[in-house]
Design a protein around this motif. Structure first.
Motif, PDB file in Angstrom:
ATOM      1  N   UNK A  91       0.804  -1.211   0.000  1.00  0.00           N
ATOM      2  CA  UNK A  91       0.000   0.000   0.000  1.00  0.00           C
ATOM      3  C   UNK A  91       0.836   1.260   0.000  1.00  0.00           C
ATOM      4  N   UNK A  92       1.913   1.273   0.780  1.00  0.00           N
ATOM      5  CA  UNK A  92       2.771   2.465   0.831  1.00  0.00           C
ATOM      6  C   UNK A  92       3.757   2.515  -0.330  1.00  0.00           C
ATOM      7  N   UNK A  98       4.112   5.306  -8.009  1.00  0.00           N
ATOM      8  CA  UNK A  98       3.291   6.226  -8.799  1.00  0.00           C
ATOM      9  C   UNK A  98       3.987   7.580  -8.932  1.00  0.00           C
ATOM     10  N   UNK A  99       4.584   8.057  -7.842  1.00  0.00           N
ATOM     11  CA  UNK A  99       5.321   9.316  -7.913  1.00  0.00           C
ATOM     12  C   UNK A  99       6.504   9.245  -8.852  1.00  0.00           C
ATOM     13  N   UNK A 100       7.219   8.115  -8.849  1.00  0.00           N
ATOM     14  CA  UNK A 100       8.365   7.954  -9.748  1.00  0.00           C
ATOM     15  C   UNK A 100       7.913   7.959 -11.200  1.00  0.00           C
ATOM     16  N   UNK A 138      -2.206   2.210  -9.677  1.00  0.00           N
ATOM     17  CA  UNK A 138      -3.311   2.730  -8.870  1.00  0.00           C
ATOM     18  C   UNK A 138      -4.254   1.611  -8.445  1.00  0.00           C
ATOM     19  N   UNK A 139      -4.502   0.674  -9.366  1.00  0.00           N
ATOM     20  CA  UNK A 139      -5.373  -0.447  -9.021  1.00  0.00           C
ATOM     21  C   UNK A 139      -4.766  -1.302  -7.916  1.00  0.00           C
ATOM     22  N   UNK A 140      -3.466  -1.538  -7.975  1.00  0.00           N
ATOM     23  CA  UNK A 140      -2.810  -2.339  -6.929  1.00  0.00           C
ATOM     24  C   UNK A 140      -2.855  -1.631  -5.587  1.00  0.00           C
ATOM     25  N   UNK A 141      -2.641  -0.316  -5.604  1.00  0.00           N
ATOM     26  CA  UNK A 141      -2.694   0.469  -4.358  1.00  0.00           C
ATOM     27  C   UNK A 141      -4.088   0.391  -3.735  1.00  0.00           C
ATOM     28  N   UNK A 142      -5.130   0.612  -4.546  1.00  0.00           N
ATOM     29  CA  UNK A 142      -6.484   0.585  -4.012  1.00  0.00           C
ATOM     30  C   UNK A 142      -6.874  -0.830  -3.587  1.00  0.00           C
ATOM     31  N   UNK A 143      -6.475  -1.818  -4.350  1.00  0.00           N
ATOM     32  CA  UNK A 143      -6.790  -3.210  -4.011  1.00  0.00           C
ATOM     33  C   UNK A 143      -6.161  -3.583  -2.668  1.00  0.00           C
ATOM     34  N   UNK A 144      -4.910  -3.156  -2.442  1.00  0.00           N
ATOM     35  CA  UNK A 144      -4.239  -3.457  -1.169  1.00  0.00           C
ATOM     36  C   UNK A 144      -4.970  -2.812   0.003  1.00  0.00           C
ATOM     37  N   UNK A 179       5.521  -4.631 -11.206  1.00  0.00           N
ATOM     38  CA  UNK A 179       6.971  -4.567 -11.380  1.00  0.00           C
ATOM     39  C   UNK A 179       7.355  -4.805 -12.841  1.00  0.00           C
ATOM     40  N   UNK A 180       6.694  -5.775 -13.476  1.00  0.00           N
ATOM     41  CA  UNK A 180       6.987  -6.041 -14.885  1.00  0.00           C
ATOM     42  C   UNK A 180       6.610  -4.834 -15.750  1.00  0.00           C
ATOM     43  N   UNK A 181       5.464  -4.220 -15.458  1.00  0.00           N
ATOM     44  CA  UNK A 181       5.059  -3.031 -16.212  1.00  0.00           C
ATOM     45  C   UNK A 181       6.000  -1.862 -15.965  1.00  0.00           C
ATOM     46  N   UNK A 182       6.511  -1.751 -14.760  1.00  0.00           N
ATOM     47  CA  UNK A 182       7.441  -0.658 -14.469  1.00  0.00           C
ATOM     48  C   UNK A 182       8.708  -0.783 -15.305  1.00  0.00           C
TER      49      UNK A 182
END
Length: 446
Positions: A91-92, A98-100, A138-144, A179-182
């Protein structure tokens, strides 16, 4: 020739109907030019996915309880508690990621606008990998966050109502996808920050537009006399697209031929004539709704010259005293010559769109050979006189096009060659330097 029936009788027999470009949807283009839509879909998808996963976890616990398998429930509770720290860290960490990503995107946009051309910023804004990365993060953050709210203080296998085990596993999988998308996003952005890849992207889009357009007819049919004109009544803007199939249907139903007056890429204002009506009265304005699309900037959709415009802008920016990068200008000339060479023997001029019976119903004017040569070379030639690397590449490109083009298309190439020689003669006083600057070299200086 003013009688529509007489004109139709003189039309050639049925010919195969060429697949027309799909009409440009203003809504689709707006969504592709924004950053909010795809991440918004990602957030909605995260809520739906979390709801389904948590419902599955609750159903799984209820089923295990009916089976009396409390040992398995205890194992799931233990595994879920072990994964809780991972989900909390996700979550954190996602906010940092996202900022990066946002920072990298801003740097890329600033660099593209300042060093290449403001026209190529569109490539970055419409990047699918960038939007997908934002959406998944964003989806991963909200899902967590939603999974964390499902944890219960009660850990008794006999009374617990839900254990977010499947949700936790799904959250870990989403982190791996992120991570793969990043990695893919960073690689894609670094490629787009290199001018050679930007130039390659522009020329590939240009050839894609060229493939969509049919070739003009060597001997176009005569049109009946123009009887009326249809004025533009929408907002002012750049003509980006015409709905070819709909205009053909309207012209067929009313027994006329429509001719598009402005070219794709022209700026039109309310009251400007956009369609000439040949062989009959103008169709009602209701029938012509949504046939012409205007916007704030040009697009590749039907604009044959937009790629040359961008390549010329990049080359001029590279030749400016502030940048002073003639090698980039040479790379642009490579692709300009490549595109013009592909057009050397292609019939250019007006496209005649026919209905199913082979009768001409819509005439669309395209840039001619001279127009495209001037668009690709004029401004670069004016900026290149002080750079022998660029003038030598330009001379080599003109020589190559002269040999490739038929005799009737050589005049603009000879004109550019003569104007370049005059400009270099005025700029370079020394005879040896002048001869060096006008020697053809496909590498510029190589």
């Amino acid at each position: 020739m003013g009688n529509p029936g007489h004109f139709a009788a003189q039309a050639p027999g049925p010919v195969p109907v060429r697949a027309r470009p799909r009409p440009l949807s203003p809504l689709r283009e707006h969504l592709r030019d924004t950053f909010w839509f795809t991440p918004g879909l990602g957030l909605v998808g995260a809520v739906v996915l979390a709801a389904l996963a948590l419902d599955f976890d609750a159903w799984l616990i209820a089923w295990l309880r009916t089976e009396g398998d409390y040992d398995t429930i205890g194992t799931l509770i233990t595994l879920a508690d072990d994964a809780k720290s991972i989900i909390t860290a996700v979550g954190s960490a996602m906010l940092t990621f996202i900022g990066v990503v946002f920072s990298i995107s801003l740097v890329a946009l600033q660099m593209a606008s300042g060093q290449f051309s403001p026209r190529v910023v569109r490539l970055y804004v419409r990047s699918r990998i960038t939007k997908a990365t934002f959406a998944v993060f964003l989806a991963t953050f909200l899902f967590a966050l939603l999974v964390q709210t499902a944890y219960e203080a009660n850990t008794d296998p006999r009374t617990v109502t839900t254990v977010p085990f499947a949700s936790a596993v799904l959250c870990v999988l989403m982190v791996l996808v992120s991570l793969a998308l990043f990695v893919a996003y960073v690689n894609s952005t670094l490629r787009l920050m290199r001018v050679s890849h930007v130039i390659d992207r522009v020329i590939r889009e240009s050839f894609r537009v060229l493939d969509k357009h049919g070739a003009a007819e060597p001997e176009p049919p005569a049109l009946p006399a123009a009887r009326a004109e249809v004025a533009h009544t929408g907002r002012a803007g750049v003509l980006r697209d015409v709905h070819i199939a709909r205009l053909v249907r309207v012209a067929r139903r009313h027994g006329v031929v429509l001719r598009l007056i402005p070219r794709i890429g022209d700026y039109v204002v309310p009251g400007t004539p956009v369609l000439a009506v040949h062989g009959g009265a103008a169709p009602p304005r209701r029938a012509l709704r949504y046939t012409v699309s205007v916007g704030v900037e040009r697009t590749f959709h039907q604009d044959l010259g937009f790629g040359l415009r961008q390549l010329s802008d990049i080359a001029q920016r590279a030749l400016s005293p502030a940048v002073n990068d003639p090698t980039t200008a040479v790379q642009c000339l490579d692709r300009i010559v490549q595109f013009l060479a592909a057009l050397a023997h292609r019939p250019l001029g007006a496209l005649h769109h026919r209905d199913r019976r082979g009768r001409v119903r819509l005439v669309q004017d395209l840039p001619g050979w001279t127009d495209l040569v001037d668009l690709g070379l004029t401004e670069i030639r004016g900026c290149a006189t002080g750079s022998p690397q660029v003038t030598r590449r330009l001379v080599a490109g003109l020589d190559d096009l002269w040999h490739l083009a038929p005799e009737e298309r050589r005049e603009p190439l000879e004109r550019h060659r003569a104007l370049l020689t005059e400009a270099v003669t005025r700029r370079v006083p020394e005879g040896a330097d002048r001869a060096f600057a006008l020697e053809p070299d496909r590498q510029g200086i190589g």
